[in-house]
Scaffold this active site. Structure first.
Site, PDB file in Angstrom:
ATOM      1  N   CYS A  92       0.822  -1.213   0.000  1.00  0.00           N
ATOM      2  CA  CYS A  92       0.000   0.000   0.000  1.00  0.00           C
ATOM      3  C   CYS A  92       0.863   1.274   0.000  1.00  0.00           C
ATOM      4  O   CYS A  92       1.504   1.555  -1.007  1.00  0.00           O
ATOM      5  CB  CYS A  92      -0.992  -0.062   1.153  1.00  0.00           C
ATOM      6  SG  CYS A  92      -2.469   0.877   0.765  1.00  0.00           S
ATOM      7  N   HIS A 183      -3.317  -5.074   1.758  1.00  0.00           N
ATOM      8  CA  HIS A 183      -2.615  -5.326   3.035  1.00  0.00           C
ATOM      9  C   HIS A 183      -2.570  -6.822   3.339  1.00  0.00           C
ATOM     10  O   HIS A 183      -3.408  -7.307   4.119  1.00  0.00           O
ATOM     11  CB  HIS A 183      -3.362  -4.629   4.176  1.00  0.00           C
ATOM     12  CG  HIS A 183      -3.155  -3.152   4.232  1.00  0.00           C
ATOM     13  ND1 HIS A 183      -2.277  -2.543   5.097  1.00  0.00           N
ATOM     14  CD2 HIS A 183      -3.706  -2.153   3.502  1.00  0.00           C
ATOM     15  CE1 HIS A 183      -2.308  -1.232   4.924  1.00  0.00           C
ATOM     16  NE2 HIS A 183      -3.167  -0.979   3.957  1.00  0.00           N
ATOM     17  N   GLU A 185      -0.791  -8.376   5.297  1.00  0.00           N
ATOM     18  CA  GLU A 185      -0.454  -8.622   6.712  1.00  0.00           C
ATOM     19  C   GLU A 185      -1.695  -8.590   7.598  1.00  0.00           C
ATOM     20  O   GLU A 185      -1.639  -8.983   8.752  1.00  0.00           O
ATOM     21  CB  GLU A 185       0.589  -7.599   7.193  1.00  0.00           C
ATOM     22  CG  GLU A 185       0.082  -6.199   7.527  1.00  0.00           C
ATOM     23  CD  GLU A 185      -0.284  -5.345   6.305  1.00  0.00           C
ATOM     24  OE1 GLU A 185      -0.246  -5.842   5.172  1.00  0.00           O
ATOM     25  OE2 GLU A 185      -0.642  -4.175   6.519  1.00  0.00           O
TER      26      GLU A 185
HETATM   27  N1  GLN Z   1      -3.707   6.481   1.137  1.00  0.00           N
HETATM   28  C1  GLN Z   1      -2.392   6.190   1.641  1.00  0.00           C
HETATM   29  C2  GLN Z   1      -1.322   7.025   0.926  1.00  0.00           C
HETATM   30  O1  GLN Z   1      -1.626   7.636  -0.039  1.00  0.00           O
HETATM   31  C3  GLN Z   1      -2.076   4.715   1.495  1.00  0.00           C
HETATM   32  C4  GLN Z   1      -3.055   3.904   2.286  1.00  0.00           C
HETATM   33  C5  GLN Z   1      -2.506   2.662   2.900  1.00  0.00           C
HETATM   34  O2  GLN Z   1      -1.306   2.447   2.989  1.00  0.00           O
HETATM   35  N2  GLN Z   1      -3.401   1.841   3.399  1.00  0.00           N
HETATM   36  O3  GLN Z   1      -0.216   7.070   1.341  1.00  0.00           O
END
Ligand code: GLN
Length: 210
Positions: A92, A183, A185
Site C-alpha cells: 500500500c 494489506h 499482513e
Molecule cells: N492512502 C495512503 C497514501 O496515499 C495509502 C493507504 C494505505 O497504505 N493503506 O499514502
C-alpha cells in the site's frame, strides 16, 4: 550460522517502522520463522560492517507522513540506494514509496519499481474493501484488504503481475522487488510473506556464493 524453521539459515527482515501497519508484518514474518527487525533509523539498515538485514518490508500507512520522517538524517537517500539492491516488499503506502512515478498528487518516491501509481484511486464508496481473487499462487483465492489503496496504472516491461483486481495489477514483482496495493499482513493468509521470504533466501544464497 543461525538456523530457523526447517533448518534454513535465519533471515533477518527489516520492517520500516516509522508509521503505519508495521507490527502485523513483524508478526507474519515471525510466524514463518523469519526474524523481524524494526527499522526506525538509517543505522538500522546498514552498519560499518555492511547490510544489517537480508530484506525489507515497507508497510501501509500514510506515505506523506513516512516521507516526512525519511527526509531527516539522510534516510531517504540511503533507503533509495538500499532498495536498488536489497529484496524489498512494499504494501500500500510502501508501494507508493517504491514506485518510479506517483500521481494524485505527484509525490517524491524512491523510484525503484517501474510502475506508476495513483494515490487514493478507488473512489470514496470503495475506499476500503475486502475482495477475493485468483492469483499466481497455488492454494485458492487470495483475500485482499484494500484501505485507501493506490492503483497501479502503468507497469514497466520487466514487471510481472501476480494478482489483479478487475484489470488492475494489485500484486507485482520486478526482480528483487515485490509490491501489493492491498494489506496481506491484515489477513491470515501468509502465502505472500512466504513468497517474499523465499525471494530473500534466494538472493541471499546468490550473494553468499559469490
Ligand atoms: N492512502 C495512503 C497514501 O496515499 C495509502 C493507504 C494505505 O497504505 N493503506 O499514502
Amino acid at each position: 550460522m543461525t538456523t530457523g524453521k526447517g533448518g534454513h539459515e535465519q533471515l533477518i527482515i527489516g520492517i520500516l517502522a516509522l508509521q503505519g501497519a508495521y507490527d502485523a508484518h513483524a508478526k507474519a514474518i515471525a510466524s514463518l520463522g523469519g526474524t523481524p527487525k524494526l527499522v526506525r533509523l538509517p543505522s538500522d539498515l546498514e552498519g560499518p560492517g555492511g547490510r544489517l538485514i537480508d530484506g525489507l518490508i515497507m508497510p501501509g500507512g500514510e506515505s506523506t507522513t513516512m516521507l516526512k520522517f525519511l527526509e531527516q538524517r539522510g534516510f531517504f537517500d540511503l533507503l533509495k540506494d538500499f532498495v536498488q539492491k536489497t529484496p524489498t516488499f512494499g504494501t500500500c503506502a510502501g508501494v507508493i514509496l517504491l514506485a518510479r512515478d506517483v500521481t494524485n498528487p505527484v509525490q517524491k518516491s524512491l523510484g525503484a519499481l517501474d510502475v506508476t501509481v495513483e494515490r487514493n484511486s478507488y473512489g470514496r464508496q470503495i475506499d476500503s474493501a475486502i475482495l477475493h481473487a485468483q492469483s499466481k499462487f497455488p492454494g485458492g483465492e487470495l483475500e485482499m484488504v484494500f484501505i485507501r489503496a493506490p492503483r497501479i496504472v502503468r507497469t514497466g516491461p520487466a514487471v510481472e503481475t501476480l494478482a489483479s483486481r478487475d484489470s488492475d495489477p494489485v500484486l507485482v514483482r520486478e526482480g528483487h522487488l515485490l509490491a501489493a496495493t492491498f494489506h496481506p499482513e491484515l489477513g491470515h493468509d501468509t502465502r505472500i510473506h512466504q513468497f517474499f521470504l523465499d525471494m530473500v533466501r534466494e538472493q541471499k544464497s546468490k550473494s553468499d556464493n559469490r
